[in-house]
Design a protein around this motif. Structure first.
Motif, mmCIF file in Angstrom:
data_model
loop_
_atom_site.group_PDB
_atom_site.id
_atom_site.type_symbol
_atom_site.label_atom_id
_atom_site.label_comp_id
_atom_site.label_asym_id
_atom_site.label_seq_id
_atom_site.Cartn_x
_atom_site.Cartn_y
_atom_site.Cartn_z
ATOM 1 N N LEU A 198 0.782 -1.121 0.028
ATOM 2 C CA LEU A 198 -0.205 0.137 0.081
ATOM 3 C C LEU A 198 0.725 1.396 0.024
ATOM 4 O O LEU A 198 1.761 1.264 0.757
ATOM 5 C CB LEU A 198 -0.925 -0.008 1.240
ATOM 6 N N GLU A 199 0.561 2.141 -0.879
ATOM 7 C CA GLU A 199 1.355 3.448 -1.040
ATOM 8 C C GLU A 199 0.309 4.660 -0.884
ATOM 9 O O GLU A 199 -0.624 4.735 -1.395
ATOM 10 C CB GLU A 199 2.070 3.241 -2.351
ATOM 11 N N ALA A 200 0.906 5.754 -0.128
ATOM 12 C CA ALA A 200 0.395 7.069 -0.103
ATOM 13 C C ALA A 200 1.475 8.189 -0.037
ATOM 14 O O ALA A 200 2.396 7.832 0.827
ATOM 15 C CB ALA A 200 -0.467 7.225 1.102
ATOM 16 N N ALA A 201 1.104 9.200 -0.717
ATOM 17 C CA ALA A 201 2.600 10.086 -0.886
ATOM 18 C C ALA A 201 1.709 11.815 -0.929
ATOM 19 O O ALA A 201 0.403 11.704 -1.112
ATOM 20 C CB ALA A 201 3.097 9.607 -2.080
ATOM 21 N N HIS A 202 2.609 12.314 -0.726
ATOM 22 C CA HIS A 202 2.213 14.037 -1.045
ATOM 23 C C HIS A 202 3.409 14.433 -1.996
ATOM 24 O O HIS A 202 4.318 14.170 -2.069
ATOM 25 C CB HIS A 202 2.542 14.663 0.237
ATOM 26 N N PHE A 203 2.625 14.853 -3.208
ATOM 27 C CA PHE A 203 3.236 15.656 -4.243
ATOM 28 C C PHE A 203 2.792 16.997 -4.222
ATOM 29 O O PHE A 203 1.819 17.397 -4.006
ATOM 30 C CB PHE A 203 2.810 15.119 -5.634
ATOM 31 N N PRO A 212 -0.896 11.180 4.207
ATOM 32 C CA PRO A 212 -0.540 9.874 3.879
ATOM 33 C C PRO A 212 -0.313 8.764 4.975
ATOM 34 O O PRO A 212 -0.783 7.739 4.593
ATOM 35 C CB PRO A 212 0.880 10.152 3.080
ATOM 36 N N ARG A 213 0.195 9.057 6.119
ATOM 37 C CA ARG A 213 0.424 8.009 7.174
ATOM 38 C C ARG A 213 -1.186 7.630 7.715
ATOM 39 O O ARG A 213 -1.133 6.220 7.636
ATOM 40 C CB ARG A 213 1.066 8.500 8.334
ATOM 41 N N LEU A 214 -1.722 8.709 7.999
ATOM 42 C CA LEU A 214 -3.296 8.081 8.397
ATOM 43 C C LEU A 214 -3.852 7.456 7.214
ATOM 44 O O LEU A 214 -4.781 6.321 7.708
ATOM 45 C CB LEU A 214 -4.083 9.401 8.486
ATOM 46 N N ALA A 215 -3.646 7.662 6.118
ATOM 47 C CA ALA A 215 -4.451 7.020 4.837
ATOM 48 C C ALA A 215 -3.816 5.475 5.011
ATOM 49 O O ALA A 215 -4.798 4.527 4.848
ATOM 50 C CB ALA A 215 -4.122 7.565 3.604
ATOM 51 N N ILE A 216 -2.643 5.330 5.113
ATOM 52 C CA ILE A 216 -2.076 4.038 5.249
ATOM 53 C C ILE A 216 -2.756 2.997 6.456
ATOM 54 O O ILE A 216 -2.888 1.832 6.310
ATOM 55 C CB ILE A 216 -0.561 4.025 5.178
ATOM 56 N N GLU A 217 -2.832 3.859 7.494
ATOM 57 C CA GLU A 217 -3.403 2.993 8.620
ATOM 58 C C GLU A 217 -4.807 2.629 8.378
ATOM 59 O O GLU A 217 -5.283 1.534 8.821
ATOM 60 C CB GLU A 217 -3.139 3.959 9.925
ATOM 61 N N TYR A 218 -5.393 3.667 7.919
ATOM 62 C CA TYR A 218 -6.790 3.430 7.873
ATOM 63 C C TYR A 218 -7.101 2.094 6.673
ATOM 64 O O TYR A 218 -7.868 1.343 6.793
ATOM 65 C CB TYR A 218 -7.458 4.550 7.430
#
Length: 802
Positions: free
Chosen positions: A337-342, A373-379
């Motif tokens: 799973l990946e979430a990032a800020h661009f 991003p970190r909250l989205a990964i945990e969720y």
């Protein structure tokens, strides 16, 4: 942004009705475009299981089904849906129910009794799909009212967001505004960190500088990717305009819609080594999830997700779309799973270069909360474990803190609020609104120190906070106060012809006004040979709107062509607007020029019986142009033109000769070049003119003069001149030679034929001579004639016709 009303209410409880909620959203700037009620009037529709499905004895396309609704004997239903089959769970409308305005009652179809109706999603008003019965999960409880099972009634609400409100691309972002507007509170989001029970992890690396300052990932092993998406999640996705695909993909979409953070799931077994973000390399290509192969060009403008020790393989377009090589499917066992800020600037315009528009682009271009991003990964991890099982590894994160946007610390003064809004908002109300919007508020002697949440990119100065207060407090509560004092009224000067007068003049000449885009296609300008000195857009909406127009004619002729293609045989259009050309100095703003243009084709007059039919010609258009000049009192001169889009010999430069400082070029008039018309697929002759407004509209102030009490004298003269000598040149010489006694000059005959040698023409003109102080004698008239004859002979080789 489209979302489920019930989903929003789960984040912000409010007693407001649906209509009140929609009205308030619009009032606070989140304009509601559509509210689609779902599941109203589903009483009597229950979950049923088809036990048997046999062919109807009298109809090939009908089946006789036995439906179990958990109430004794199964019901016999005649159904024509192609997907009706034994074992299928679907909605069944029992006798007495009302579906789509139709009352359900017992019926006999082709001799077979039917005691209800199996329903599609469209018949129930839940979706547009009418291809077959609405298929429900196998574990749906038979006999349960469908509305209860699907969480109905509900509504799908679509709002039109302003460009600065990227925080409202998630349901929770909208919830903060609703909470502020209804004096409520947003329910806390219970997302506890998921502890790692496995050790497998992928290193993440940042190689794109400030364009990608945060990247978060997590491995989850041994997932059941073929598990079905639960009904509650699938319905929320559908009602938000997203069709469910598969569980892992649906989870990432669900998190994006709820929190506003786009994310992606990769098949871990298809990845090699560390995962990172870098700029694209020259000549690099990537096959995307939609099957398109993206050419990333030579300029390194794209951000790509890559894997491998050296980041050698591109596996996705950052902020746009994932790649085909690492997509998840039903066979996926291990997922990354990946979430990032661009940075928004790193994503803007990249999708348009590839002809793509995705949900991720829409959000990242406007700015996503860098803390999400970190909250989205945990969720997402919690949802994967709950619905598909698995073993989570540790969260891995790479971050460049210095490059992350930081919320501003803003001073808000109560005196400034009163000055800008014209009203005083109580301190308690100011603090309530700001805190409800998620801001940190600390009181000071003159007001407050406010720190907006990281998701609010649009709040940077004091006036931004005041705008938030006005928006939530209510624009309707800001009083309307008319300004005091005298209102000076200035009459428009007579020295300029108004644009309204120009419009009236052209409308009176049977033209219709058109408004075309100020941006045009570069290829169209090349066809007109107008590409020199143009101003290209740095971030165009599309290739067809990539260059600022240097002329009104390409757009106006394109509008004429569209009308001709729709059987409008007679076209007469005009436009007033600005054109843009590159300034001489680098970096200077483009030069803007106001112009008027007109085009005409087809019959000269509308269909009628009083005149013979003929096509519009150069002289018709010239007459229309001269009527504009007459309104401004302008004297015009026409000279041969060599513009590439004009027909040789049938086009002219238009000059104004009565202004101080000598003749001024106004523009061009003529017939379009046949080669250009062929390129534009235009049949028949097309005539046009385009003029600069500023020199055209200048006019001298009217001055009253007494009419002469003395009679006028007329002398008619016929001259033979070379065929290439223009009347305009002759007329200028006549006026110069005759002097002030010449009141008017009339050309009344043009002749070529017997009696006039080849290569010449005969022009007959009338000289109207008059003096205001005395009666002219024959000698005065003859003297003027002699001067004219001498001047024309000397300057143009003209001779009196015998």
């Amino acid at each position: 942004m489209k979302f489920s009303e019930n989903w929003l209410r789960s984040h912000v409880p409010t007693p407001a009705t649906r209509d009140e909620l929609a009205a308030m959203l619009t009032a606070i700037g989140l304009e509601v475009e559509e509210v689609k009620a779902l599941g109203d009037g589903l009483a009597g529709v229950v979950v049923a299981r088809i036990l048997e499905a046999e062919r109807h004895p009298q109809a090939d396309r009908l089946q006789v089904c036995k439906g179990d609704i958990g109430r004794g004997e199964p019901l016999q239903i005649v159904c024509g849906a192609p997907n009706a089959r034994a074992g299928l769970v679907a909605p069944l409308a029992t006798i007495g129910a009302n579906v789509g305005g139709m009352a359900i009652r017992a019926a006999r179809l082709r001799g077979v009794e039917s005691n209800g109706m199996l329903c599609s999603a469209r018949e129930l008003g839940l979706d547009e799909d009418a291809s077959g019965l609405l298929e429900l999960p196998d574990d749906a409880p038979v006999g349960t009212p469908l509305a209860e099972y699907l969480g109905l009634p509900d509504a799908s609400i679509e709002i039109k967001l302003p460009p600065n409100r990227a925080d409202c691309f998630g349901v929770r972002g909208i919830a903060y505004d609703v909470a502020a507007a209804f004096a409520s509170e947003v329910a806390p989001l219970d997302v506890a960190p998921v502890p790692a029970t496995g050790t497998r992890a992928l290193e993440v690396r940042l190689q794109a500088g400030a364009d990608a300052p945060r990247f978060v990932g997590r491995v989850v092993e041994n997932v059941n990717a073929s598990a079905p998406t639960p009904v509650w999640m699938a319905e929320r996705l559908r009602r938000s305009g997203v069709r469910p695909v598969s569980l892992l993909v649906d989870i990432t979409q669900y998190v994006m819609l709820e929190l506003g953070q786009p994310m992606h799931a990769y098949d871990l077994d298809r990845l090699a080594g560390p995962v990172g973000v870098r700029h694209s390399r020259p000549g690099e290509t990537l096959e995307l999830l939609n099957g398109q192969t993206a050419d990333l060009g030579q300029d390194g403008a794209f951000l790509v997700i890559c894997d491998g020790e050296d980041g050698g393989r591109a596996i996705g377009l950052a902020g746009i779309m994932g790649g085909q090589s690492t997509k998840v499917g039903e066979g996926t066992r291990n997922v990354f799973l990946e979430a990032a800020h661009f940075a928004p600037a790193a994503i803007m315009g990249r999708g348009r270069r590839l002809g793509l528009h995705t949900d991720a682009i829409h959000r990242f271009e406007r700015g996503v909360d860098p803390e999400l991003p970190r909250l989205a990964i945990e969720y997402a991890t919690a949802l994967v474990l709950k619905l598909a099982g698995g073993t989570p590894g540790p969260v891995t994160e790479a971050v460049r803190e210095a490059d992350l946007p930081k919320p501003a610390n803003i001073t808000l003064r109560r005196a400034r609020i009163a000055r800008v809004l014209g009203i005083a908002i109580p301190d308690a109300e100011v603090e309530r609104i700001l805190r409800a919007l998620g801001m940190q508020v600390a009181a000071t002697a003159e007001g407050w120190q406010v720190v907006p949440p990281s998701r609010r990119f649009d709040i940077a100065i004091e006036e931004d906070l005041i705008e938030e207060l006005a928006r939530i407090h209510g624009y309707d509560r800001v009083p309307t106060t008319l300004p005091g004092g005298p209102a000076p009224i200035t009459a428009p000067g007579e020295g300029v012809l108004g644009e309204a007068e120009l419009r009236r003049q052209l409308v009176a000449r049977d033209y219709l006004e058109a408004v075309s885009f100020a941006f045009v296609d570069g290829a169209l300008l090349r066809a007109w040979n107008l590409e020199q000195g143009t101003v290209p857009l740095a971030n165009p909406l599309s290739a067809e709107l990539a260059v600022m127009r240097p002329s009104l004619l390409p757009g106006l002729v394109d509008a004429l062509a569209r009308n001709r293609a729709r059987q409008a045989g007679r076209g007469r259009l005009f436009e007033l607007g600005r054109v843009f050309t590159r300034a001489g100095q680098a970096g200077a703003a483009p030069l803007e020029t106001r112009r008027v243009a007109a085009v005409a084709c087809g019959p000269a007059a509308a269909e009628q019986w009083g005149l013979p039919a003929r096509a519009v010609d150069f002289h018709d258009l010239k007459g229309d142009l001269e009527s504009l000049a007459a309104a401004a009192g302008a004297a015009l001169e026409f000279r041969p033109s060599t513009r590439p889009y004009g027909h040789p010999g049938r086009s002219a430069e238009v000059l104004r000769t009565d202004l101080e400082g000598g003749p001024v070029t106004l523009g061009w008039i003529g017939q379009l070049h046949p080669r250009l018309q062929k390129a534009l697929d235009l049949e028949g002759e097309v005539l046009a003119f385009e003029l600069d407004l500023e020199p055209l509209c200048r006019r001298a102030l009217p001055r009253a003069e007494a009419l002469s009490r003395f009679p006028a004298v007329r002398r008619d003269l016929a001259f033979v001149v070379a065929e290439d000598v223009t009347w305009a040149a002759l007329a200028a010489s006549v006026r110069q030679a005759a002097g002030p006694v010449l009141r008017d000059l009339v050309l009344f005959d043009r002749y070529q034929g017997p009696g006039v040698e080849s290569g010449c023409k005969s022009l007959a003109m009338g000289l109207i001579l008059q003096d205001n102080t005395r009666t002219l004698t024959d000698q005065d008239a003859e003297s003027a004639v002699e001067r004219v004859v001498s001047a024309l002979a000397r300057e143009h080789g003209a001779r009196i016709r015998g």
